[in-house]
Design a protein around this motif. Sequence first.
Motif, PDB file in Angstrom:
ATOM      1  N   TYR A  47      -0.627  26.809   9.176  1.00 28.51           N
ATOM      2  CA  TYR A  47      -0.682  28.166   8.645  1.00 28.51           C
ATOM      3  C   TYR A  47       0.680  28.497   8.041  1.00 28.51           C
ATOM      4  O   TYR A  47       1.688  27.902   8.404  1.00 28.51           O
ATOM      5  CB  TYR A  47      -0.977  29.190   9.753  1.00 28.51           C
ATOM      6  CG  TYR A  47      -2.422  29.483  10.003  1.00 28.51           C
ATOM      7  CD1 TYR A  47      -3.108  28.808  11.015  1.00 28.51           C
ATOM      8  CD2 TYR A  47      -3.104  30.437   9.259  1.00 28.51           C
ATOM      9  CE1 TYR A  47      -4.445  29.072  11.270  1.00 28.51           C
ATOM     10  CE2 TYR A  47      -4.445  30.717   9.509  1.00 28.51           C
ATOM     11  CZ  TYR A  47      -5.112  30.027  10.516  1.00 28.51           C
ATOM     12  OH  TYR A  47      -6.435  30.290  10.768  1.00 28.51           O
ATOM     13  N   LYS A  57      -4.182  30.194   5.522  1.00 30.70           N
ATOM     14  CA  LYS A  57      -4.443  28.878   6.089  1.00 30.70           C
ATOM     15  C   LYS A  57      -3.761  27.790   5.282  1.00 30.70           C
ATOM     16  O   LYS A  57      -3.654  27.874   4.058  1.00 30.70           O
ATOM     17  CB  LYS A  57      -5.950  28.620   6.108  1.00 30.70           C
ATOM     18  CG  LYS A  57      -6.724  29.567   7.007  1.00 30.70           C
ATOM     19  CD  LYS A  57      -8.213  29.289   6.938  1.00 30.70           C
ATOM     20  CE  LYS A  57      -8.975  30.265   7.836  1.00 30.70           C
ATOM     21  NZ  LYS A  57     -10.444  30.032   7.768  1.00 30.70           N
ATOM     22  N   ASN A  65      -4.659  30.014  15.491  1.00 27.12           N
ATOM     23  CA  ASN A  65      -4.563  31.334  14.878  1.00 27.12           C
ATOM     24  C   ASN A  65      -3.105  31.766  14.854  1.00 27.12           C
ATOM     25  O   ASN A  65      -2.304  31.316  15.676  1.00 27.12           O
ATOM     26  CB  ASN A  65      -5.374  32.374  15.664  1.00 27.12           C
ATOM     27  CG  ASN A  65      -6.831  32.346  15.278  1.00 27.12           C
ATOM     28  OD1 ASN A  65      -7.184  32.575  14.118  1.00 27.12           O
ATOM     29  ND2 ASN A  65      -7.698  32.046  16.232  1.00 27.12           N
TER      30      ASN A  65
END
Lengths: 113, 113
Positions: A47, A57, A65
């Motif tokens: 990321y 992303k 995450n």
Amino acid sequence: NAGVTQTPKFRILKIGQSMTLQCTQDMNHNYMYWYRQDPGMGLKLIYYSVGAGITDKGEVPNGYNVSRSTTEDFPLRLELAAPSQTSVYFCASSWTGDEDTQYFGPGTRLTVL
Amino acid sequence: AQSVTQPDIHITVSEGASLELRCNYSYGATPYLFWYVQSPGQGLQLLLKYFSGDTLVQGIKGFEAEFKRSQSSFNLRKPSVHWSDAAEYFCAVSSGGSYIPTFGRGTSLIVHP
């Protein structure tokens, strides 16, 4: 300046556990990145963020995450850890005007058993 | 899409010998090119970078690299290797301002006394 700091340095997780890898930079850099490094595979981008409140992303985002609530911090969250996430994780940052030159943290070595 | 090839996985040299690490890139326009070094257990550190201008670039620790557009190469050189140069070396390429470089798989340098 401490530069880019990462905690923890090492961690062992059991399959299915969750954890957050911390990354902080004190250089007022807008851009921040998370990579994973596997033997012989170079660096894969997980990321990245171009500023507080903005994330996107990279090449291998599945199972991870991120959030970016401040300029300084860019934590990486692993939900439901899997053995495939065993790797060394690097956080990096760069600044506006020289975005392509990255400054790296010392890394977190994660093992999932 | 941009890509980087480091054809040598391992390079072994004797201390005091000269060194050349190869890097070939694929990118349509003029690339931004980087060499990073990773000592064991550490994050990546920038050795040198090329954006434009003089094609021979000087970096830290006595390293230099030469951009050759006709060969799509950016090879790293050092005239005399020290034992402390033993490390992993990564070449990276990006388009100007893209802020997402592509890294090669790395070359491991082994230095014999």
